[in-house]
Design a protein around this motif. Structure first.
Motif, PDB file in Angstrom:
ATOM      1  N   SER A 189       0.833  -1.197   0.000  1.00  0.00           N
ATOM      2  CA  SER A 189       0.000   0.000   0.000  1.00  0.00           C
ATOM      3  C   SER A 189       0.867   1.246   0.000  1.00  0.00           C
ATOM      4  N   ASP A 190       0.308   2.350  -0.506  1.00  0.00           N
ATOM      5  CA  ASP A 190       0.996   3.640  -0.446  1.00  0.00           C
ATOM      6  C   ASP A 190       0.877   4.285   0.929  1.00  0.00           C
ATOM      7  N   SER A 191       0.058   3.724   1.809  1.00  0.00           N
ATOM      8  CA  SER A 191      -0.111   4.250   3.168  1.00  0.00           C
ATOM      9  C   SER A 191       0.825   3.543   4.137  1.00  0.00           C
ATOM     10  N   ASP A 192       1.042   4.150   5.307  1.00  0.00           N
ATOM     11  CA  ASP A 192       1.969   3.610   6.303  1.00  0.00           C
ATOM     12  C   ASP A 192       1.185   2.784   7.326  1.00  0.00           C
ATOM     13  N   TYR A 193       0.773   1.575   6.951  1.00  0.00           N
ATOM     14  CA  TYR A 193      -0.040   0.747   7.829  1.00  0.00           C
ATOM     15  C   TYR A 193       0.831  -0.175   8.684  1.00  0.00           C
ATOM     16  N   PHE A 194       0.332  -0.474   9.895  1.00  0.00           N
ATOM     17  CA  PHE A 194       1.029  -1.351  10.824  1.00  0.00           C
ATOM     18  C   PHE A 194       0.241  -2.609  11.174  1.00  0.00           C
ATOM     19  N   ALA A 195      -1.052  -2.595  10.949  1.00  0.00           N
ATOM     20  CA  ALA A 195      -1.899  -3.690  11.405  1.00  0.00           C
ATOM     21  C   ALA A 195      -3.168  -3.769  10.574  1.00  0.00           C
ATOM     22  N   THR A 196      -3.903  -4.850  10.774  1.00  0.00           N
ATOM     23  CA  THR A 196      -5.262  -4.938  10.265  1.00  0.00           C
ATOM     24  C   THR A 196      -6.217  -4.644  11.424  1.00  0.00           C
ATOM     25  N   SER A 197      -7.498  -4.628  11.134  1.00  0.00           N
ATOM     26  CA  SER A 197      -8.490  -4.404  12.195  1.00  0.00           C
ATOM     27  C   SER A 197      -8.592  -5.602  13.129  1.00  0.00           C
ATOM     28  N   ASN A 198      -7.930  -6.712  12.767  1.00  0.00           N
ATOM     29  CA  ASN A 198      -7.936  -7.909  13.622  1.00  0.00           C
ATOM     30  C   ASN A 198      -6.850  -7.879  14.690  1.00  0.00           C
ATOM     31  N   GLN A 199      -5.985  -6.881  14.665  1.00  0.00           N
ATOM     32  CA  GLN A 199      -4.852  -6.813  15.581  1.00  0.00           C
ATOM     33  C   GLN A 199      -5.281  -6.923  17.038  1.00  0.00           C
ATOM     34  N   THR A 200      -4.653  -7.829  17.777  1.00  0.00           N
ATOM     35  CA  THR A 200      -4.833  -7.903  19.228  1.00  0.00           C
ATOM     36  C   THR A 200      -4.137  -6.708  19.855  1.00  0.00           C
ATOM     37  N   GLN A 201      -4.893  -5.882  20.571  1.00  0.00           N
ATOM     38  CA  GLN A 201      -4.346  -4.658  21.158  1.00  0.00           C
ATOM     39  C   GLN A 201      -3.708  -4.991  22.512  1.00  0.00           C
ATOM     40  N   LEU A 202      -2.502  -5.535  22.462  1.00  0.00           N
ATOM     41  CA  LEU A 202      -1.805  -5.926  23.684  1.00  0.00           C
ATOM     42  C   LEU A 202      -1.658  -4.744  24.632  1.00  0.00           C
ATOM     43  N   THR A 203      -1.456  -3.557  24.092  1.00  0.00           N
ATOM     44  CA  THR A 203      -1.196  -2.362  24.894  1.00  0.00           C
ATOM     45  C   THR A 203      -2.414  -1.886  25.675  1.00  0.00           C
ATOM     46  N   GLU A 204      -3.558  -2.525  25.492  1.00  0.00           N
ATOM     47  CA  GLU A 204      -4.751  -2.145  26.250  1.00  0.00           C
ATOM     48  C   GLU A 204      -4.862  -2.874  27.583  1.00  0.00           C
ATOM     49  N   THR A 205      -3.984  -3.859  27.810  1.00  0.00           N
ATOM     50  CA  THR A 205      -4.103  -4.702  29.007  1.00  0.00           C
ATOM     51  C   THR A 205      -2.919  -4.505  29.946  1.00  0.00           C
ATOM     52  N   THR A 206      -3.193  -4.047  31.159  1.00  0.00           N
ATOM     53  CA  THR A 206      -2.158  -3.845  32.168  1.00  0.00           C
ATOM     54  C   THR A 206      -1.419  -5.151  32.452  1.00  0.00           C
ATOM     55  N   ASN A 207      -0.092  -5.070  32.483  1.00  0.00           N
ATOM     56  CA  ASN A 207       0.803  -6.199  32.779  1.00  0.00           C
ATOM     57  C   ASN A 207       0.831  -7.258  31.675  1.00  0.00           C
ATOM     58  N   ALA A 208       0.272  -6.966  30.516  1.00  0.00           N
ATOM     59  CA  ALA A 208       0.377  -7.903  29.393  1.00  0.00           C
ATOM     60  C   ALA A 208       1.823  -7.991  28.931  1.00  0.00           C
ATOM     61  N   THR A 209       2.237  -9.161  28.447  1.00  0.00           N
ATOM     62  CA  THR A 209       3.621  -9.365  28.021  1.00  0.00           C
ATOM     63  C   THR A 209       3.673  -9.950  26.608  1.00  0.00           C
ATOM     64  N   TRP A 210       4.770  -9.627  25.934  1.00  0.00           N
ATOM     65  CA  TRP A 210       5.035 -10.151  24.585  1.00  0.00           C
ATOM     66  C   TRP A 210       6.535 -10.384  24.472  1.00  0.00           C
ATOM     67  N   PHE A 211       6.932 -11.607  24.099  1.00  0.00           N
ATOM     68  CA  PHE A 211       8.330 -11.991  23.948  1.00  0.00           C
ATOM     69  C   PHE A 211       8.593 -12.368  22.497  1.00  0.00           C
ATOM     70  N   VAL A 212       9.832 -12.131  22.039  1.00  0.00           N
ATOM     71  CA  VAL A 212      10.212 -12.566  20.700  1.00  0.00           C
ATOM     72  C   VAL A 212      11.699 -12.863  20.652  1.00  0.00           C
ATOM     73  N   THR A 213      12.092 -13.817  19.808  1.00  0.00           N
ATOM     74  CA  THR A 213      13.509 -14.100  19.577  1.00  0.00           C
ATOM     75  C   THR A 213      13.647 -14.866  18.254  1.00  0.00           C
ATOM     76  N   ALA A 214      14.876 -15.093  17.861  1.00  0.00           N
ATOM     77  CA  ALA A 214      15.205 -15.858  16.646  1.00  0.00           C
ATOM     78  C   ALA A 214      14.517 -15.288  15.408  1.00  0.00           C
ATOM     79  N   ILE A 215      14.592 -13.977  15.241  1.00  0.00           N
ATOM     80  CA  ILE A 215      13.958 -13.329  14.099  1.00  0.00           C
ATOM     81  C   ILE A 215      14.881 -13.416  12.884  1.00  0.00           C
TER      82      ILE A 215
END
Length: 238
Positions: A189-215
């Motif tokens: 797309s010509d727009s600067d998109y980051f997500a779809t409308s299906n995105q889980t909004q992790l940032t809406e939940t206090t103490n929620a965690t997300w880990f990642v490795t081996a990218i």
């Protein structure tokens, strides 16, 4: 073959943990991984980023962790992502912006306290200022469980792509995004998109965690085993 630097999160020269209380973005913990946000979202959620030893198996030593301090709903113009910007001279082999544009594959291990649909996004240059973007969804099936994911992206035959030491291609992992930054999946797309409308909004939940490795990001449609490089090599690249 891995175009990502420090994909296994082994190098953290600045700090192993940093709370983000108010920032327009920057590099705080694991090298090459940038905290990117738009609007004043970071001041609201007070997230903490850290290098951890929680990993999916014994072949990895470290992971990156994002911890939400205060869950806050994203306004339309809010977005938060963790991204790596790859130099233009290192993506020439992808031939983006030409008729020879190649497909490429992103693979990674991920774990989150909230199961659901998440998104990665690819951007020409630096996100929030790119001329092209592409969103892909992935699913976290079970909360607090390491899962291996692979995503294949079609090459982009349009747009402007740097081939020098400037920002060439950004890979972003989205953790929260308002409607302004939501678009269709699986298309450039010509727009600067980051997500779809299906995105889980992790940032809406206090103490929620997300880990990642081996990218890993590599040319082609097949995810190969993670390319382990020596610590010295990874440090020099950082």
């Amino acid at each position: 073959r891995n175009l990502i630097i420090n994909g296994a999160m082994t190098v953290a020269q600045r700090s192993t943990s940093q709370q983000i209380t108010d920032s327009s973005g920057g590099y705080f913990t694991c090298d090459r991984w940038r905290y990117s946000q738009f609007n004043s979202y970071s001041a609201d959620i007070d997230a903490t980023m850290s290098q951890e030893t929680d990993t999916p198996n014994n072949t990895f030593k470290n992971s990156f962790k994002f911890l939400v301090g205060t869950g806050t709903a994203a306004a339309a113009g809010d977005a938060i992502a963790i991204e790596q910007i790859i130099e233009g001279q290192d993506i020439v082999q992808l031939a983006q912006g030409t008729s020879d544009a190649k497909k490429f594959t992103v693979s990674f291990w991920v774990k989150a306290s909230i199961a659901g649909t998440y998104c990665i996004s690819l951007h020409s240059g630096k996100s929030f200022s790119s001329n092209r973007s592409h969103v892909k969804e992935y699913t976290i099936s079970s909360a607090n469980t390491w899962e291996y994911k692979t995503v294949t992206v079609d090459g982009d035959t349009s747009g402007t792509w740097a081939e020098d030491n400037g920002a060439g291609l950004s890979l972003a992992f989205t953790l929260g995004a308002g409607s302004t930054y939501q678009g269709a999946a699986n298309t450039w797309s010509d727009s600067d998109y980051f997500a779809t409308s299906n995105q889980t909004q992790l940032t809406e939940t206090t103490n929620a965690t997300w880990f990642v490795t081996a990218i890993q990001l590599e040319v082609g449609e097949t995810a190969t085993p993670f390319e382990h490089r020596s610590f010295g090599d990874e440090l020099a690249r950082c």
